[in-house]
Design a protein around this motif. Structure first.
Motif, PDB file in Angstrom:
ATOM      1  N   SER A  34      26.878  23.104   3.062  1.00  0.00           N
ATOM      2  CA  SER A  34      25.665  23.606   3.706  1.00  0.00           C
ATOM      3  C   SER A  34      24.503  22.690   3.362  1.00  0.00           C
ATOM      4  O   SER A  34      24.247  22.411   2.184  1.00  0.00           O
ATOM      5  N   ILE A  35      23.812  22.199   4.388  1.00  0.00           N
ATOM      6  CA  ILE A  35      22.723  21.248   4.221  1.00  0.00           C
ATOM      7  C   ILE A  35      21.428  21.832   4.767  1.00  0.00           C
ATOM      8  O   ILE A  35      21.363  22.266   5.922  1.00  0.00           O
ATOM      9  N   LYS A  36      20.393  21.830   3.956  1.00  0.00           N
ATOM     10  CA  LYS A  36      19.085  22.270   4.406  1.00  0.00           C
ATOM     11  C   LYS A  36      18.435  21.180   5.255  1.00  0.00           C
ATOM     12  O   LYS A  36      18.495  19.997   4.920  1.00  0.00           O
ATOM     13  N   ILE A  37      17.814  21.576   6.357  1.00  0.00           N
ATOM     14  CA  ILE A  37      17.151  20.617   7.239  1.00  0.00           C
ATOM     15  C   ILE A  37      15.729  20.393   6.731  1.00  0.00           C
ATOM     16  O   ILE A  37      14.906  21.317   6.710  1.00  0.00           O
ATOM     17  N   GLU A  38      15.444  19.166   6.319  1.00  0.00           N
ATOM     18  CA  GLU A  38      14.107  18.842   5.845  1.00  0.00           C
ATOM     19  C   GLU A  38      13.170  18.620   7.040  1.00  0.00           C
ATOM     20  O   GLU A  38      13.609  18.211   8.122  1.00  0.00           O
ATOM     21  N   ILE A  89      20.858   5.474  -3.368  1.00  0.00           N
ATOM     22  CA  ILE A  89      19.481   5.816  -3.707  1.00  0.00           C
ATOM     23  C   ILE A  89      19.451   7.056  -4.612  1.00  0.00           C
ATOM     24  O   ILE A  89      18.690   7.111  -5.578  1.00  0.00           O
ATOM     25  N   ALA A  90      20.308   8.030  -4.306  1.00  0.00           N
ATOM     26  CA  ALA A  90      20.361   9.251  -5.123  1.00  0.00           C
ATOM     27  C   ALA A  90      20.695   8.921  -6.572  1.00  0.00           C
ATOM     28  O   ALA A  90      20.055   9.440  -7.503  1.00  0.00           O
ATOM     29  N   ARG A  91      21.674   8.057  -6.761  1.00  0.00           N
ATOM     30  CA  ARG A  91      22.117   7.735  -8.121  1.00  0.00           C
ATOM     31  C   ARG A  91      21.193   6.741  -8.824  1.00  0.00           C
ATOM     32  O   ARG A  91      20.729   6.984  -9.933  1.00  0.00           O
ATOM     33  N   ASN A 121      18.740  16.155  -2.036  1.00  0.00           N
ATOM     34  CA  ASN A 121      18.347  15.524  -0.784  1.00  0.00           C
ATOM     35  C   ASN A 121      16.828  15.368  -0.694  1.00  0.00           C
ATOM     36  O   ASN A 121      16.324  14.345  -0.217  1.00  0.00           O
ATOM     37  N   LYS A 122      16.108  16.371  -1.165  1.00  0.00           N
ATOM     38  CA  LYS A 122      14.649  16.282  -1.143  1.00  0.00           C
ATOM     39  C   LYS A 122      14.159  15.152  -2.049  1.00  0.00           C
ATOM     40  O   LYS A 122      13.187  14.460  -1.721  1.00  0.00           O
TER      41      LYS A 122
END
Length: 243
Positions: A120-124, A188-190, A229-230
């Motif tokens: 489940s992915i929140k839409i930014e 980028i996340a890591r 993700n944010k």
């Protein structure tokens, strides 16, 4: 092929053995001594944040071709949805959307996992203009990609062809494809946001074989993915602001 055999064997073990009840119908584990050959490490297909921003900012006029404009939008859509694959973007249903989230079963691995690769992915907010642009007016799918291309394979192929033109216009030397959206998000996340590798795996909907038993007991918490993700999107905004 042996990797697939091991995956099938592990699935059978999970199905028929119950450690809590000490029931072991499958006691022999053939892969304890048999070691699978390691595949060469996959080529890293990620872009630096600055190039992601160049892709996001290139105008319709500069790209000119409709396929290239679509490719830019799909690339950014995939990136903003934690590297969602083109096949999943193509097949998303209206019912997969609820309360500002996409909740779906990842096509690539849904048949190989007990949880059917649910994520489940929140839409930014940054994605809303692209989402509105391609929303399916027929109601058959969530996005209207099916009205443009006959199936997900043709869709993905055309997006990648369009990305070649995007790369050329943005002066990106890499052989750009949709894989770069997923790989770039993870890198980028890591490396920039310092999100742990295990959390990056969780966000990408990967299964950690070492923690599979724990997954039976731990309830899914999608906010971990939301927060990660944010952080990635906010990091890009910070890079943009420094320009």
């Amino acid at each position: 092929y042996m990797t697939d055999v091991r995956t099938l064997f592990n699935a059978a073990t999970d199905e028929f053995n119950d450690e809590d009840k000490l029931e072991t119908k499958i006691s022999h584990y053939p892969f304890k001594k048999y070691k699978l050959k390691r595949h060469p490490e996959d080529e890293k297909r990620n872009l630096p944040p600055e190039q992601i921003l160049i892709i996001a900012g290139i105008s319709d006029e500069d790209l000119f071709l409709k396929r290239s404009i679509l490719a830019r939008d799909v690339f950014m859509l995939s990136f903003g949805l934690v590297g969602m694959n083109t096949i999943d973007l193509f097949e998303l249903l209206p019912s997969d959307y609820s309360n500002g989230r996409f909740t779906y079963k990842r096509k690539k691995t849904r048949r190989r996992r007990q949880d059917e690769a649910l994520i489940s992915i929140k839409i930014e907010p940054e994605l809303l203009p692209i989402i509105e642009k391609y929303k399916d007016k027929t109601g058959k799918r969530f996005f209207d990609f099916h009205t443009r291309y006959s199936d997900s394979h043709v869709f993905g192929s055309n997006v990648n062809k369009g990305l070649k033109k995007v790369a050329e216009k943005c002066q990106i030397k890499e052989e750009l494809s949709t894989y770069y959206a997923r790989h770039s998000w993870a890198t980028i996340a890591r490396n920039k946001c310092r999100i742990s590798k295990s959390d990056v795996d969780e966000c990408l909907n990967h299964v950690d074989q070492g923690s599979r038993m724990a997954d039976y007991y731990i309830e899914k918490d999608w906010t971990l993915i939301d927060e990660s993700n944010k952080k990635v999107i906010d990091f890009l905004k910070c890079v943009q602001d420094k320009k």
